[in-house]
Design a protein around this motif. Structure first.
Motif, PDB file in Angstrom:
ATOM      1  N   ALA A 122     -19.621 -35.399 -15.868  1.00 35.54           N
ATOM      2  CA  ALA A 122     -20.182 -36.169 -14.756  1.00 35.54           C
ATOM      3  C   ALA A 122     -19.107 -36.621 -13.771  1.00 35.54           C
ATOM      4  N   ASP A 123     -18.302 -35.692 -13.329  1.00 35.06           N
ATOM      5  CA  ASP A 123     -17.267 -35.985 -12.339  1.00 35.06           C
ATOM      6  C   ASP A 123     -17.004 -34.710 -11.548  1.00 35.06           C
ATOM      7  N   GLU A 124     -17.013 -34.788 -10.225  1.00 33.67           N
ATOM      8  CA  GLU A 124     -16.888 -33.585  -9.402  1.00 33.67           C
ATOM      9  C   GLU A 124     -15.536 -32.904  -9.561  1.00 33.67           C
ATOM     10  N   THR A 125     -14.478 -33.681  -9.749  1.00 37.35           N
ATOM     11  CA  THR A 125     -13.150 -33.075  -9.917  1.00 37.35           C
ATOM     12  C   THR A 125     -13.071 -32.310 -11.224  1.00 37.35           C
ATOM     13  N   ARG A 126     -13.533 -32.922 -12.300  1.00 34.43           N
ATOM     14  CA  ARG A 126     -13.510 -32.227 -13.597  1.00 34.43           C
ATOM     15  C   ARG A 126     -14.426 -31.010 -13.571  1.00 34.43           C
ATOM     16  N   ALA A 127     -15.565 -31.127 -12.887  1.00 38.10           N
ATOM     17  CA  ALA A 127     -16.464 -29.983 -12.762  1.00 38.10           C
ATOM     18  C   ALA A 127     -15.793 -28.849 -11.998  1.00 38.10           C
ATOM     19  N   ALA A 128     -15.040 -29.191 -10.943  1.00 38.10           N
ATOM     20  CA  ALA A 128     -14.327 -28.172 -10.168  1.00 38.10           C
ATOM     21  C   ALA A 128     -13.281 -27.474 -11.027  1.00 38.10           C
ATOM     22  N   ALA A 160      -8.766 -28.251  -6.352  1.00 43.95           N
ATOM     23  CA  ALA A 160      -9.748 -29.331  -6.247  1.00 43.95           C
ATOM     24  C   ALA A 160      -9.419 -30.312  -5.134  1.00 43.95           C
ATOM     25  N   HIS A 202      -7.548 -36.448 -15.263  1.00 45.23           N
ATOM     26  CA  HIS A 202      -8.750 -35.667 -15.549  1.00 45.23           C
ATOM     27  C   HIS A 202      -8.494 -34.594 -16.601  1.00 45.23           C
ATOM     28  N   ALA A 237     -24.216 -24.424 -14.572  1.00 47.90           N
ATOM     29  CA  ALA A 237     -24.131 -24.008 -13.168  1.00 47.90           C
ATOM     30  C   ALA A 237     -25.372 -23.233 -12.762  1.00 47.90           C
ATOM     31  N   ARG A 257     -26.999 -24.527  -3.523  1.00 47.74           N
ATOM     32  CA  ARG A 257     -27.753 -25.442  -2.682  1.00 47.74           C
ATOM     33  C   ARG A 257     -27.928 -24.816  -1.308  1.00 47.74           C
ATOM     34  N   GLU A 279     -26.621 -26.493   1.959  1.00 51.79           N
ATOM     35  CA  GLU A 279     -25.198 -26.662   2.226  1.00 51.79           C
ATOM     36  C   GLU A 279     -24.640 -25.395   2.864  1.00 51.79           C
TER      37      GLU A 279
END
Length: 241
Positions: A24-30, A50, A60, A96, A102, A105
Motif C-alpha cells: 500500500a505505497d506507490e513507491t514500493r509498488a513502483a 521511482a 522502502h 496489476a 487506467r 490517464e
C-alpha cells in the motif's frame, strides 16, 4: 466473550494485513513492478526509476526485504535487489492485472507514451513473455494442439516434444508447474507462464529472437525471431509487433 472472539481470529489475518501494508505505497509498488523484469537492480537505479531520494529508497527497500518480497545482495559499494521468487512475481503481476490500466490517464511525455506502447507490444513478466507477443505465442501453441487451455493450462505430449525439437530445455526444479496461466494486465487474457513459459522466454532472449529495449521490461522481436516464430509456430510477423 471478548477472549473467545480473540482466540477465534484467523491466524493468517495479521500476516495478510502486513503484506497489504507493504503493497500500500506507490513507491514500493513502483519498485516491485520494475523488478518484474526478473533482473537485479541497484538501489540507485530503483530510486531514479521511482523518482525518490536515496534515503527514501533505502527505507522502502528495507521494508520489502524484511517482508520477504525482495532479496538483496551487496557487491562492493552497491546493493542489488530482486524479487524473492516466482511466487512474489505472480502476486505482483496478478494484482496489476486486477487493477488494469487506467484509460483516463494520458502519458505526460512522448517518451512515456512510447514506453507504454512498447510494454503493451511485448515485455517480460518476471521470467516469461507477456503483452501482445506473449498472447500471440500462447494462441499459436494452443492452436497447434501444443497447449491446452480448456481444463487449465497444460502442455500436451506434442507440446513437450515441440519444446525438445525446438532445442528449448524444460528442466523442472522444485514444485513449479510445467505450464501456468498468467493474466496479462494489458491484454486481459492469460499468457503462458510456469517452467515452459520461462524456458521459452530464456531461449528467445539467448537465441536473439527477442531483445530488451532500454532499462524497462519491454522487448521486441528481431528479424531472426520473426523467422523462427514463423517456422516453428506459423505466426505472421504482424502479430508479433
Amino acid at each position: 466473550m471478548l477472549d473467545r472472539m480473540t482466540r477465534s481470529k484467523d491466524p493468517v489475518g495479521p500476516g495478510l494485513a502486513a503484506l497489504a501494508g507493504l503493497l500500500a505505497d506507490e513507491t514500493r509498488a513502483a519498485f516491485l513492478l520494475a523488478l518484474l523484469d526478473g533482473r537485479a537492480w541497484t538501489a540507485g537505479e530503483l530510486a531514479r526509476h521511482a523518482g525518490v531520494a536515496a534515503s527514501t529508497e533505502s527505507e522502502h527497500l528495507g521494508k520489502l526485504v524484511a517482508g520477504g518480497l525482495l532479496t538483496e545482495e551487496r557487491r562492493g559499494r552497491h546493493r542489488y535487489v530482486r524479487l524473492a521468487d516466482a511466487r512474489v512475481a505472480q502476486l505482483v503481476e496478478d494484482l496489476a492485472a486486477h487493477v488494469g490500466p487506467r484509460p483516463a490517464e494520458r502519458p505526460r511525455t512522448l517518451r512515456e507514451s512510447g514506453t507504454g506502447s512498447a510494454m503493451a507490444r511485448g515485455r517480460t513478466c518476471y521470467d516469461h513473455l507477456a503483452g501482445r507477443l506473449g498472447i500471440a505465442l500462447t494462441d499459436a501453441l494452443t492452436g497447434r494442439g501444443l497447449l491446452r487451455q480448456d481444463t487449465g493450462f497444460a502442455l500436451t505430449d506434442a507440446g513437450v516434444r515441440w519444446f525438445g525439437g525446438a532445442g528449448i530445455s524444460l528442466e523442472r526444479t522444485g514444485r513449479r508447474p510445467l505450464a501456468r496461466a498468467c493474466l496479462d494486465w494489458t491484454e486481459r487474457r492469460p499468457h503462458l507462464a510456469g517452467t515452459a513459459g520461462a524456458a521459452l522466454c530464456r531461449h528467445a532472449l539467448d537465441a536473439g529472437w527477442c531483445v530488451r529495449i532500454g532499462s524497462d521490461r519491454a522487448v521486441r522481436v528481431t528479424p531472426v525471431g520473426e523467422r523462427a516464430f514463423a517456422d516453428l509456430l506459423g505466426i505472421e510477423a504482424t502479430a508479433l509487433h
